[in-house]
Write an enzyme that holds these catalytic residues in place. Structure first.
Site, PDB file in Angstrom:
ATOM      1  N   ASP A  13       0.817  -1.222   0.000  1.00 29.86           N
ATOM      2  CA  ASP A  13       0.000   0.000   0.000  1.00 29.86           C
ATOM      3  C   ASP A  13       0.847   1.267   0.000  1.00 29.86           C
ATOM      4  OD1 ASP A  13      -2.266  -1.714   0.274  1.00 29.86           O
ATOM      5  OD2 ASP A  13      -1.830  -1.818   2.426  1.00 29.86           O
ATOM      6  N   GLU A  14       2.017   1.215  -0.608  1.00 32.01           N
ATOM      7  CA  GLU A  14       2.895   2.383  -0.639  1.00 32.01           C
ATOM      8  C   GLU A  14       2.534   3.353  -1.756  1.00 32.01           C
ATOM      9  OE1 GLU A  14       4.029  -0.724  -1.068  1.00 32.01           O
ATOM     10  OE2 GLU A  14       5.376  -1.267   0.582  1.00 32.01           O
ATOM     11  N   LYS A  16       2.294   2.137  -5.180  1.00 26.29           N
ATOM     12  CA  LYS A  16       3.024   1.683  -6.382  1.00 26.29           C
ATOM     13  C   LYS A  16       2.216   1.940  -7.645  1.00 26.29           C
ATOM     14  CE  LYS A  16       3.362  -2.382  -4.505  1.00 26.29           C
ATOM     15  NZ  LYS A  16       2.910  -2.127  -3.139  1.00 26.29           N
ATOM     16  N   GLY A  40      -4.384  -4.409  -4.265  1.00 28.59           N
ATOM     17  CA  GLY A  40      -5.297  -3.400  -4.800  1.00 28.59           C
ATOM     18  C   GLY A  40      -4.507  -2.196  -5.253  1.00 28.59           C
ATOM     19  N   THR A 128      -6.124 -11.630   3.399  1.00 31.97           N
ATOM     20  CA  THR A 128      -7.218 -10.949   2.709  1.00 31.97           C
ATOM     21  C   THR A 128      -8.354 -11.926   2.407  1.00 31.97           C
ATOM     22  OG1 THR A 128      -6.174 -11.387   0.579  1.00 31.97           O
ATOM     23  CG2 THR A 128      -5.663  -9.279   1.626  1.00 31.97           C
ATOM     24  N   THR A 237       2.817 -12.544   3.139  1.00 33.67           N
ATOM     25  CA  THR A 237       2.033 -13.149   2.079  1.00 33.67           C
ATOM     26  C   THR A 237       2.814 -14.359   1.551  1.00 33.67           C
ATOM     27  OG1 THR A 237       0.696 -12.696   0.122  1.00 33.67           O
ATOM     28  CG2 THR A 237       2.894 -11.660   0.184  1.00 33.67           C
ATOM     29  N   THR A 299     -10.061  -5.264   1.029  1.00 37.10           N
ATOM     30  CA  THR A 299     -10.920  -5.729   2.110  1.00 37.10           C
ATOM     31  C   THR A 299     -11.684  -4.584   2.782  1.00 37.10           C
ATOM     32  OG1 THR A 299      -9.103  -5.454   3.658  1.00 37.10           O
ATOM     33  CG2 THR A 299      -9.361  -7.642   2.660  1.00 37.10           C
ATOM     34  N   GLY A 300     -11.247  -3.345   2.578  1.00 37.94           N
ATOM     35  CA  GLY A 300     -11.878  -2.210   3.249  1.00 37.94           C
ATOM     36  C   GLY A 300     -11.482  -2.106   4.718  1.00 37.94           C
ATOM     37  N   ARG A 301     -10.581  -3.024   5.168  1.00 34.04           N
ATOM     38  CA  ARG A 301     -10.177  -2.998   6.575  1.00 34.04           C
ATOM     39  C   ARG A 301      -9.368  -1.740   6.876  1.00 34.04           C
ATOM     40  NH1 ARG A 301      -6.946  -8.552   7.470  1.00 34.04           N
ATOM     41  NH2 ARG A 301      -6.241  -8.078   5.369  1.00 34.04           N
ATOM     42  N   PRO A 302      -9.533  -1.130   8.072  1.00 34.46           N
ATOM     43  CA  PRO A 302      -8.668   0.010   8.394  1.00 34.46           C
ATOM     44  C   PRO A 302      -7.229  -0.467   8.502  1.00 34.46           C
ATOM     45  CG  PRO A 302     -10.227  -0.439  10.193  1.00 34.46           C
ATOM     46  CD  PRO A 302     -10.477  -1.463   9.130  1.00 34.46           C
ATOM     47  N   SER A 411       5.593  12.559  -3.820  1.00 33.78           N
ATOM     48  CA  SER A 411       4.188  12.764  -4.150  1.00 33.78           C
ATOM     49  C   SER A 411       3.526  13.601  -3.060  1.00 33.78           C
ATOM     50  CB  SER A 411       3.533  11.391  -4.290  1.00 33.78           C
ATOM     51  OG  SER A 411       2.159  11.543  -4.289  1.00 33.78           O
TER      52      SER A 411
END
Ligand code: IMP
Length: 444
Positions: A13-14, A16, A40, A128, A237, A299-302, A411
């Site tokens: 989640d960086e 990419k 994602g 996930t 993973t 997953t929408g998980r926080p 960014s």
């Protein structure tokens, strides 16, 4: 610069996807080399937001061939719905190629993943739930189904007869109903019909592109600290997001890689269980999570949020042979009074500066911080380094010092244009290497 690998330097989640998308105009091919629909990618173009799980983000450009490499595990149901979504939004998907050798995630893999997590209860990995571990497990055990198998009902039946009785026993032990072979054969054959036009030999696609001198971008999913070998096992993973994974999963040799770009955020996040020494459970952490929209794309998980940790950064730079870095989401730290940077750990009374290979040691690690005065100004509109607030520049310089390689893009917002670009060039230039004519084109 024909082959560039993009890898996550943290727990995934960086950002990419934004990096690939930013570089896309300069490349002819984007290749995903590992992971599956656990990943994602969010790409923002103008007012449009695209959320992709399997198709490489280069698909949004009509000049790019998007390749799902042999190292990816493909859930065909996800891939087909993603292709349908892209088609419905006017995107040409004819250049999406999927490796015939990629392994297929079947419904029983998903059921096994979820059942196993329930069984592990408090020691669950926090996967996930997409069947990633069981699919790679079957691949290693040589009982998996590959994309090429989807084209042939007899082969599908034969493969399923080998693996399913045993998987059903395991499911039964978890109280989950068994799967039947024939409905799975029909389901998978239907996927095959739909995906046939996209199936290809991805290794030769890649090799031919490199031989032509095309610029090929290899896009890693997840991040170095979730790597099966280099992360905090077992909270990882089941594939190799590190740059080496691009060779095994993308079909190129180590000496064909010219540039490895590491992507990181200005702070840390982690989804799922496992040690996270710099985790913030206070209002500062909640503020970062809210401003940074830190919720899992799949997953929408926080996401768990923490200060930036330079201990794993130094490790990630080393194991990936990172040549340049993209720093994302610096804008999210605006408004924080004191920004902390973890520079070492204290483990059992000792100062430790190297990422411990032992997960148990990591569990006992307490961060040692260096504090930086924050900055109040919003920086979304900044486009040059010299226009950044001085305190933001100081933080950036410290990060770069710990990494030991240049930060080439910063960014400051989600859009493509919200990027500070520094002058950069690939560190290695292979143009001097002589090329030898191949005696003929192999039949394929
Ligand atoms: P799996 O990949 O679903 O088996 O999950 C294993 C671990 O990797 C869990 O901690 C997940 O939360 C994490 N994980 C998998 N994919 C991603 C991702 O794309 N971003 C962040 N974490 C991920």
């Amino acid at each position: 610069m024909p082959a560039t690998v993009i890898v996550g330097l943290q727990w995934g989640d960086e950002g990419k996807g934004k990096t690939t998308d930013f570089l896309a105009p300069q490349v002819a091919m984007v290749v995903r080399y590992q992971g599956g629909d656990n990943a994602g990618h969010t790409v923002v173009t103008g007012t449009e937001v695209f959320k992709l799980q399997l198709v490489p983000s280069g698909v949004l450009y009509p000049h790019i061939t998007s390749v799902i490499g042999n190292g990816v595990v493909v859930n065909p149901a996800t891939l087909i719905s993603e292709l349908d979504m892209l088609i419905s939004r006017g995107i040409d998907v004819s250049r999406v190629r999927v490796s015939r050798s990629a392994h297929v995630t079947m419904p029983y893999h998903v059921a096994l993943d979820r059942g196993n997590e329930d069984r592990l209860a408090d020691s669950r990995v926090g996967t996930t739930g997409r069947g990633i571990g069981p699919t790679y497990g079957d691949r290693a055990w040589r009982v998996g189904l590959r994309v090429e198998d989807l084209e042939d009902r007899n082969r599908l039946r034969e493969r399923l007869e080998r693996v399913l009785p045993e998987r059903n026993l395991l499911l039964g032990a978890m109280g989950i109903p068994p799967f039947e072979i024939e409905p799975l054969v029909e389901l998978a054959a239907g996927w095959g019909d739909r995906l046939k036009a996209h199936m290809d030999d991805s290794t030769w696609l890649v090799q031919d592109a490199i031989a032509r001198g095309d610029h090929v971008l290899f896009e890693g999913a997840q991040g170095t600290l979730l790597d099966l070998d280099h992360g905090s096992y077992p909270f990882v993973t089941s594939s190799n997001p590190v740059a080496g994974g691009a060779c095994t999963g993308g079909g190129l040799g180590p000496l064909q890689v010219d540039e490895v770009i590491g992507v990181m955020k200005a702070y840390s996040t982690r989804v799922g269980s496992g040690p996270f020494p710099t985790e913030l459970e206070d209002e500062i952490g909640k503020g970062i999570a809210a401003r940074g929209h830190e919720f899992g794309t799949v997953t929408g998980r926080p996401r768990r949020v923490g200060w930036f940790d330079t201990v794993p950064l130094r490790y990630a730079v080393a194991v990936n042979s990172i040549s340049s870095i993209v720093l994302n989401k610096l804008d999210i730290l605006s408004g924080i009074k004191t920004v902390r940077l973890c520079v070492a750990y204290e483990v059992d009374g000792r100062r430790v500066e190297t990422w411990p290979s032992s997960g148990a040691a990591l569990e006992r690690a307490t961060p040692i911080y260096e504090d930086f005065p924050g900055w109040d100004e919003p920086i979304h509109d900044v486009r040059t380094l010299s226009d950044l607030p001085e305190n933001a520049r100081r933080y950036l310089t410290a990060l770069e010092g710990h990494a030991g390689v240049p930060i080439v893009f910063v960014s400051v917002g989600p859009e493509r244009t919200q990027t500070i670009e520094r002058a950069w060039r690939p560190l290695r230039n292979r143009s001097a290497v002589p090329t030898i004519e191949r005696p003929g084109t192999p039949a394929r």
